[in-house]
Design a protein around this motif. Structure first.
Motif, PDB file in Angstrom:
ATOM      1  N   ALA A   1       0.851  -1.193   0.000  1.00 44.61           N
ATOM      2  CA  ALA A   1       0.000   0.000   0.000  1.00 44.61           C
ATOM      3  C   ALA A   1       0.884   1.238   0.000  1.00 44.61           C
ATOM      4  N   VAL A   2       2.034   1.108   0.659  1.00 39.08           N
ATOM      5  CA  VAL A   2       2.977   2.212   0.799  1.00 39.08           C
ATOM      6  C   VAL A   2       4.358   1.643   0.470  1.00 39.08           C
ATOM      7  N   THR A   3       5.143   2.367  -0.327  1.00 36.90           N
ATOM      8  CA  THR A   3       6.484   1.860  -0.649  1.00 36.90           C
ATOM      9  C   THR A   3       7.503   2.983  -0.625  1.00 36.90           C
ATOM     10  N   LEU A   4       8.740   2.584  -0.378  1.00 38.66           N
ATOM     11  CA  LEU A   4       9.842   3.550  -0.355  1.00 38.66           C
ATOM     12  C   LEU A   4      10.775   3.234  -1.526  1.00 38.66           C
ATOM     13  N   ALA A   5      10.906   4.197  -2.426  1.00 35.43           N
ATOM     14  CA  ALA A   5      11.761   4.002  -3.598  1.00 35.43           C
ATOM     15  C   ALA A   5      13.230   3.975  -3.183  1.00 35.43           C
ATOM     16  N   PRO A   6      14.070   3.238  -3.934  1.00 37.14           N
ATOM     17  CA  PRO A   6      15.496   3.207  -3.617  1.00 37.14           C
ATOM     18  C   PRO A   6      16.103   4.615  -3.541  1.00 37.14           C
ATOM     19  N   ALA A   7      15.622   5.531  -4.391  1.00 36.17           N
ATOM     20  CA  ALA A   7      16.169   6.893  -4.400  1.00 36.17           C
ATOM     21  C   ALA A   7      15.939   7.595  -3.067  1.00 36.17           C
ATOM     22  N   ASP A   8      14.884   7.174  -2.350  1.00 38.78           N
ATOM     23  CA  ASP A   8      14.555   7.806  -1.070  1.00 38.78           C
ATOM     24  C   ASP A   8      15.110   7.032   0.117  1.00 38.78           C
ATOM     25  N   ALA A   9      15.731   5.880  -0.152  1.00 39.54           N
ATOM     26  CA  ALA A   9      16.092   4.961   0.939  1.00 39.54           C
ATOM     27  C   ALA A   9      16.978   5.644   1.978  1.00 39.54           C
ATOM     28  N   LEU A  10      17.935   6.444   1.530  1.00 36.65           N
ATOM     29  CA  LEU A  10      18.830   7.096   2.466  1.00 36.65           C
ATOM     30  C   LEU A  10      18.216   8.376   3.030  1.00 36.65           C
ATOM     31  N   ARG A  11      17.588   9.158   2.110  1.00 35.65           N
ATOM     32  CA  ARG A  11      16.995  10.433   2.500  1.00 35.65           C
ATOM     33  C   ARG A  11      15.908  10.228   3.550  1.00 35.65           C
ATOM     34  N   LYS A  12      15.192   9.118   3.450  1.00 32.40           N
ATOM     35  CA  LYS A  12      14.045   8.867   4.340  1.00 32.40           C
ATOM     36  C   LYS A  12      14.241   7.544   5.085  1.00 32.40           C
ATOM     37  N   LEU A  13      15.423   7.327   5.594  1.00 39.92           N
ATOM     38  CA  LEU A  13      15.729   6.071   6.264  1.00 39.92           C
ATOM     39  C   LEU A  13      14.732   5.802   7.398  1.00 39.92           C
ATOM     40  N   GLY A  14      14.221   4.599   7.410  1.00 45.40           N
ATOM     41  CA  GLY A  14      13.274   4.238   8.452  1.00 45.40           C
ATOM     42  C   GLY A  14      11.836   4.448   8.029  1.00 45.40           C
ATOM     43  N   SER A  15      11.645   5.136   6.900  1.00 45.82           N
ATOM     44  CA  SER A  15      10.280   5.371   6.443  1.00 45.82           C
ATOM     45  C   SER A  15       9.796   4.203   5.600  1.00 45.82           C
ATOM     46  N   ALA A  16       8.481   3.980   5.603  1.00 40.39           N
ATOM     47  CA  ALA A  16       7.879   2.987   4.710  1.00 40.39           C
ATOM     48  C   ALA A  16       7.561   3.618   3.363  1.00 40.39           C
ATOM     49  N   GLY A  17       7.685   4.955   3.263  1.00 39.86           N
ATOM     50  CA  GLY A  17       7.545   5.622   1.976  1.00 39.86           C
ATOM     51  C   GLY A  17       6.214   6.307   1.757  1.00 39.86           C
ATOM     52  N   ARG A  18       5.815   6.311   0.469  1.00 42.25           N
ATOM     53  CA  ARG A  18       4.626   7.044   0.049  1.00 42.25           C
ATOM     54  C   ARG A  18       3.578   6.062  -0.462  1.00 42.25           C
ATOM     55  N   PRO A  19       2.302   6.412  -0.323  1.00 41.95           N
ATOM     56  CA  PRO A  19       1.268   5.490  -0.788  1.00 41.95           C
ATOM     57  C   PRO A  19       1.286   5.307  -2.307  1.00 41.95           C
ATOM     58  N   LEU A  20       0.909   4.120  -2.753  1.00 42.47           N
ATOM     59  CA  LEU A  20       0.701   3.886  -4.182  1.00 42.47           C
ATOM     60  C   LEU A  20      -0.422   4.796  -4.668  1.00 42.47           C
ATOM     61  N   LEU A  21      -0.453   5.040  -5.977  1.00 43.47           N
ATOM     62  CA  LEU A  21      -1.398   6.039  -6.486  1.00 43.47           C
ATOM     63  C   LEU A  21      -2.844   5.820  -6.070  1.00 43.47           C
ATOM     64  N   PRO A  22      -3.377   4.596  -6.124  1.00 41.57           N
ATOM     65  CA  PRO A  22      -4.793   4.476  -5.756  1.00 41.57           C
ATOM     66  C   PRO A  22      -5.067   4.583  -4.258  1.00 41.57           C
ATOM     67  N   VAL A  23      -4.028   4.678  -3.456  1.00 37.55           N
ATOM     68  CA  VAL A  23      -4.196   4.606  -2.004  1.00 37.55           C
ATOM     69  C   VAL A  23      -4.151   5.996  -1.364  1.00 37.55           C
ATOM     70  N   GLN A  24      -5.128   6.278  -0.533  1.00 37.19           N
ATOM     71  CA  GLN A  24      -5.071   7.472   0.299  1.00 37.19           C
ATOM     72  C   GLN A  24      -4.715   7.039   1.714  1.00 37.19           C
ATOM     73  N   ILE A  25      -3.995   7.914   2.412  1.00 34.20           N
ATOM     74  CA  ILE A  25      -3.545   7.562   3.760  1.00 34.20           C
ATOM     75  C   ILE A  25      -3.815   8.728   4.695  1.00 34.20           C
TER      76      ILE A  25
END
Lengths: 515, 515
Positions: A316-340
């Protein structure tokens, strides 16, 4: 202007067979089936299933390991409009029997490996029609079945139920999550928009197909028209070999698997690591240890962390490799159809404020089968309360603080303390029980239990372990049981599971004091 | 189980700005805007448009060339829930005036280049509120506008109307095709599943944004979170340079454009041709000449032929490069959300049997704005009759035989003979008129006309050409007008446009006989 319901799509597998008949659909062991072949197998199996009475809306339980039987059966049921109820092969017979009768399954199919378990279940539930799926040299068939020439479905209604998958939830009472075709569709599309989609992708499936994480790979394969490399079980060496030799481009794993893959890679002294064809390692099933992520970054392995649950049809939520370091510990951003959104005290939390994670969108379940109360409890105006705690930072990146307060994730499998406790409490000599997770280098976490014996009863830990083994899947059984005089509870008597680890420390200290 | 409408998605551009704020959204000339910058521009423009009264449901006509004004305006209208009515800048003022009043536009926005035309239209239609869009150094604004702090939409309702695009159809009467957000969404997803999707794609847009082929690229950009290389007009040298230098991976063209690109490539003596980054040349706008396809195959250019129309939100059927030789002459297979059937004599045609092409699915229009009769005429139980003739082969590949019987496609623009004829017939000295296409090496086809003068009237061809120029866009004006004594008609008096080319041959022969 006409009024329409926009929910019909061409049958996914059939369309693959028409568009790319000769393209590899699935490889499993030494067998390789093209889309045309898989469609043929699934259609034939559908007609065999029809001959024993499977039809639109039939609830068909499936007890099978990863294999062609499973794949063909999933698509055969789609062709018939029947509903798949995949059973976790790790469950105890008692748990399986409970689920079968709870969901009122009309059929119980199994592969040869689980034929004996299925036979025993059939003895206990004679009203359920059995069926044995056989697979020989890439031919899947239903044992002793005739063929009924029924019309197979050329369209898929996105609002229809594809599967019902059991999950326990916080209450310890397993519930069947309704998975619609629309959920699968929107999840697959959201994932493709996020990870990219290449017509020559090959997705390696080594997670159980009876979980949403594995089942959704099967669906993506026919939605994307891409190949699957299906593994009967997780074997780090075999998985590494497939990645290196079979053009695998995407793999779904949990942290424990990835760790073993890297160890196996090191053990094989393969200096090159993974080829560039591996473009995405989708890492789900709970928080990933930081050293693992750093190790992958060093090796240039493109890890995409994800947060999801059965109710959200996997990611439902993913963290792109490009963000892996910038947002360490985060699960990332929701997929397009998903609101959070994060809810706290009945209102939407501010940025960086913790609360309960809510999800909404067409890839989120409409609810639990036959459980209107349980559904009402978690669905609030189309928002699903995940029960998990977390916060969104100022950029809208999710940080998961706690999976469902006290969820234990052991090797990617969810263990719900309340479910284990209720089994322990069923033992006549147990007065109180509390279960929590303990860190484990191999499994991430393992369940352990604290038990207060009933006054005047003699309780042996070994006896209680036998009792647990009789009622619980292996991965849910407490690896250690401690007898205590008191469990931590709040003023209203509610068990404080988060305090249990402290109890363990005290016990250990007491032990050390004694020795 | 809750009942839901699954139609809300997060605002696409806003989401891009959140997920990839610094990623290039659009380059146009020397200006490059990131997603965060484009979102900022579009949001500011939305508030300026709100200050002149644009609000939910407003029909906002836009008369502008390809440029940042167009891009920002499209997204600003989404933020307000207003409806875009893009005007074809090639139309005559009379045609524009008719469309504006037909659609009951409340606003007419233009860029600076078309300010004069817009002013003239405003004189004729004083009830329409004008607005001038300015773009300076990447800043787009509405001239002399204040800013109204209205709430901007964070969600997109897929059932809402995004745009209304005029098309003439067989009757010669232009009609506004309703384009919903859902159509854009499903079309974009169908295209991504077919062509693949790479997060670092860059789509070159040199087709007019006022046509569905261009507008849909804008939508895909924000659905996919990918870059657009926007060209103000088609210039083969500039397009080739962009492909070679700007990492363009996908380009949408019509055959005339592609031919010119290849000529420019040869003229520049560039031996290398296009780089491997160019992974897809999407070729639409009518049948492609075989020599062009063969030339592209020789050069290794990955041409994907498509068949589509405004009513299907651009591409509906495409032919993959892998099938280009195997299925030469075919338009290919439908995108995933699209169903196709051929109807003949009120029944579904057999394989290889010709008939009218029907399309169905969530990327197909619900109908024409304010035209229930016209809608009812083409929509039959959710199936759209395209009016085009074709057949499906035994593998389900579409072969288009004739675009709407007598449609002329000139440089990618559709010219409807009936529309041109009705203008010619409006001249007092014209009794009968018939229009057809003539092959043309540069434009593919050009319109030519056959006219029978009214009895006793003196008719000069030059005078009729001036009349046509006053009423028709340049690309619709007949390049040649022939005076004849009789037009080919069937027994019931219906004009046989397919016979007109024979008339031309006879005239030419007669001419040669005279000389």
């Amino acid at each position: 202007m006409t009024d329409r319901t926009e929910t019909l799509l061409p049958n996914w597998l059939r369309r693959c067979a028409e568009n790319r008949p000769d393209h590899l659909a699935v490889s499993c062991g030494s067998v390789r089936l093209s889309f045309a072949e898989l469609d043929f197998q699934a259609s034939r199996l559908a007609r065999q299933l029809a001959s024993i009475g499977v039809q639109e809306g039939s609830r068909v339980a499936l007890l099978a390991a990863n294999g062609l039987e499973f794949v063909a059966c999933v698509h055969a049921l789609t062709s018939l409009g029947a509903i798949l109820v995949p059973l976790n092969i790790r469950l105890s017979r008692e748990e399986l029997r409970w689920q079968l009768s709870d969901i009122q399954a009309a059929f119980l199919l199994s592969d040869q490996r689980y034929a004996e378990v299925a036979a025993a279940l059939h003895m206990a539930l004679p009203g359920i029609q059995p069926g044995l799926l056989l697979s020989e040299a890439g031919e899947v068939r239903l044992q002793d079945a005739a063929s009924l020439d029924v019309p197979l479905r050329t369209l898929i209604d996105l609002t229809a139920t594809q599967a019902i998958i059991y999950t326990s939830g916080t209450t310890g009472q397993p519930k069947g999550v309704i998975i619609t075709y629309g959920m699968q569709w929107w999840n697959a599309l959201g994932s493709a928009l996020n990870l990219g989609h290449r017509p020559d992708d090959c997705w390696l499936a080594c997670m159980p197909l009876f979980h949403i994480g594995g089942l959704s790979i099967l669906m993506r394969s026919v939605i994307y028209t891409i190949s699957i490399s299906l593994h009967e079980r997780f074997d780090a060496v075999a998985v590494n070999r497939a990645i290196q030799e079979d053009n695998v481009s995407i793999i779904s794993v949990v942290a424990v698997m990835l760790q073993r893959m890297l160890s196996a890679l090191d053990a094989s002294q393969n200096e090159q690591g993974y080829p560039a064809t591996l473009r995405c390692v989708l890492l789900g099933g709970g928080p990933a240890p930081r050293p693992l992520l750093e190790d992958c970054a060093r090796r240039g392995i493109p890890v995409v962390q994800t947060y999801g649950l059965t109710e959200s049809c996997s990611q439902a939520v993913t963290l792109a490799p490009a963000d892996a370091l910038r947002k360490l510990g985060s699960a990332g951003r929701p997929l397009l159809p998903v609101q959070i959104r994060i809810m706290q005290d009945g209102r939407i939390a501010a940025a960086n404020e913790a609360g309960v994670i809510y999800l909404k969108g067409p890839s989120i379940t409409p609810g639990y089968a036959n459980r209107p109360e349980a559904t009402a409890k978690v669905m609030h105006e189309d928002w699903l309360s995940t029960g998990d705690m977390g916060y969104l930072d100022e950029d809208g990146y999710l940080y998961v603080l706690d999976r469902r307060t006290d969820l234990i994730i052991s090797g990617g499998e969810n263990v719900y303390p309340a479910e284990v406790e209720s089994v322990l409490l069923a033992h006549p000599a147990v007065e109180e029980a509390g279960v929590c997770g303990r860190e484990d280098s191999q499994w991430g976490q393992i369940p352990i239990a604290f038990v207060r014996p009933r006054h005047g009863c003699k309780l042996h830990v070994e006896e209680l372990q036998v009792h647990a083994a009789q009622h619980l899947a292996r991965y849910k059984q407490p690896r250690a049981i401690y007898l205590v005089e008191e469990l931590p509870r709040n003023s209203s008597g509610k068990l404080l599971r988060r305090e249990l680890p402290h109890l363990l420390k005290q016990l250990t200290l007491a032990q050390q004091g004694k020795s």
